[in-house]
Design an enzyme around this catalytic site. Sequence first.
Site, mmCIF file in Angstrom:
data_model
loop_
_atom_site.group_PDB
_atom_site.id
_atom_site.type_symbol
_atom_site.label_atom_id
_atom_site.label_comp_id
_atom_site.label_asym_id
_atom_site.label_seq_id
_atom_site.Cartn_x
_atom_site.Cartn_y
_atom_site.Cartn_z
ATOM 1 N N ASP A 47 0.824 -1.222 0.000
ATOM 2 C CA ASP A 47 0.000 0.000 0.000
ATOM 3 C C ASP A 47 0.850 1.259 0.000
ATOM 4 O O ASP A 47 0.412 2.311 -0.453
ATOM 5 C CB ASP A 47 -0.944 -0.004 1.197
ATOM 6 C CG ASP A 47 -1.982 -1.084 1.017
ATOM 7 O OD1 ASP A 47 -1.682 -2.248 1.376
ATOM 8 O OD2 ASP A 47 -3.050 -0.787 0.463
ATOM 9 N N LYS B 111 -1.029 -5.246 4.047
ATOM 10 C CA LYS B 111 -2.096 -5.781 4.903
ATOM 11 C C LYS B 111 -1.555 -6.357 6.202
ATOM 12 O O LYS B 111 -0.529 -7.050 6.206
ATOM 13 C CB LYS B 111 -2.843 -6.845 4.094
ATOM 14 C CG LYS B 111 -3.958 -7.576 4.803
ATOM 15 C CD LYS B 111 -4.992 -6.642 5.401
ATOM 16 C CE LYS B 111 -5.576 -5.654 4.423
ATOM 17 N NZ LYS B 111 -6.329 -4.567 5.079
#
Length: 354
Positions: free
Chosen positions: A245, A256
């Site tokens: 991300d 995650k």
Amino acid sequence: MTPMPLAIAAAADKAIVWENDRLYLLDQRVLPAEEVYLEYHGAEDAAEGIRSMVVRGAPAIGITAAFGVVLGARRAWASAGHGWKAALEPGLGALAASRPTAVNLFWAIARMRKVIAGMADDGDPTPRLLREAQAIHAEDVAANRAMGELGAALLGERTRVITHCNAGALATGGYGTALGVIRSAWAAGKLEGVLADETRPWMQGARLTAWELAKDAIPVTLLTDGAAASRLALGDVGWMIVGSDRIAANGDVANKIGTYSLAVNAKYHGVKVMVAAPTSTIDMQLASGKEIPIETRGAEEVLCCGGTRLGAQGAEVWNPVFDVTPAALVDAIVTEKGVVENPTAEKMAELMGR
Ligand code: MRU
């Protein structure tokens, strides 16, 4: 909820569809049980689609935000004419506030803002902004294809890999980052099979990764997040392959929740760690992963499973949904611009300067 046009239903695993001047998002909250596309009409409701996880995955969030800007600008032009730029601001603000960790969101908004800044205010901004959003979408797919080739080339002998969360077509413009590498490796005959962590609490591994791979007839085995260490100890896994991300300037990787513990386990067991992410995921403004904003979400996501409350009354909940894997645990960051092995700040700067 908006009815699903037939042509869009046929798109099946495309997370984001722009068709007939309309934006549709595949509702990832209900996959794989239902394949439903929802239609979005403005920047604010596109932001709500991101916040509520209808669409998720860093590149997909960025692409959705770009199309959200198109929707917002179209509305602003219709309602405010020459004043469309000011009328669009609340929508841009809502998109930027939708989720904090994936930098692709802010990257895409900044790119759309740059186009807006160069535009006059006396004409319909929609066509120009739509071209930019579609370019962002197409570039992401091309980046994934390039990363697929580069990442697959790193795998040596035919091997088994483990992945966490979903970094596939659903999380991107198409093909996927980690799953792009896996798809390319499978096509090249280098893959024995894929282990997919179920990925509590949203179950992206169980619901989305397993769905994508099974559709492509790539052998996939699901395991609980807690079973990963025991599986790595068996010695039949060559690589851990995940997306990201946000990657800091020193190569620290946010992904995650659970990625960090999987990487620690991978290192302990001699399993190589690959992170596949486009350069739109790299945030050179942040010196290290310590500065990456980590989203925490509601307690109900941990207390409940599949709509059923399982957690005991009275328990408190800590629900960070991302973690940071230190660069020292990463063997390779694969981007569309090239591969960085054993990432350092110097190597990341060299990559971004290419
Ligand atoms: O909360 P999510 O589902 O948006 O989290 C997604 C991930 O962590 C993915 O691994 C990451 O965005 C990379 S997607 C190519």
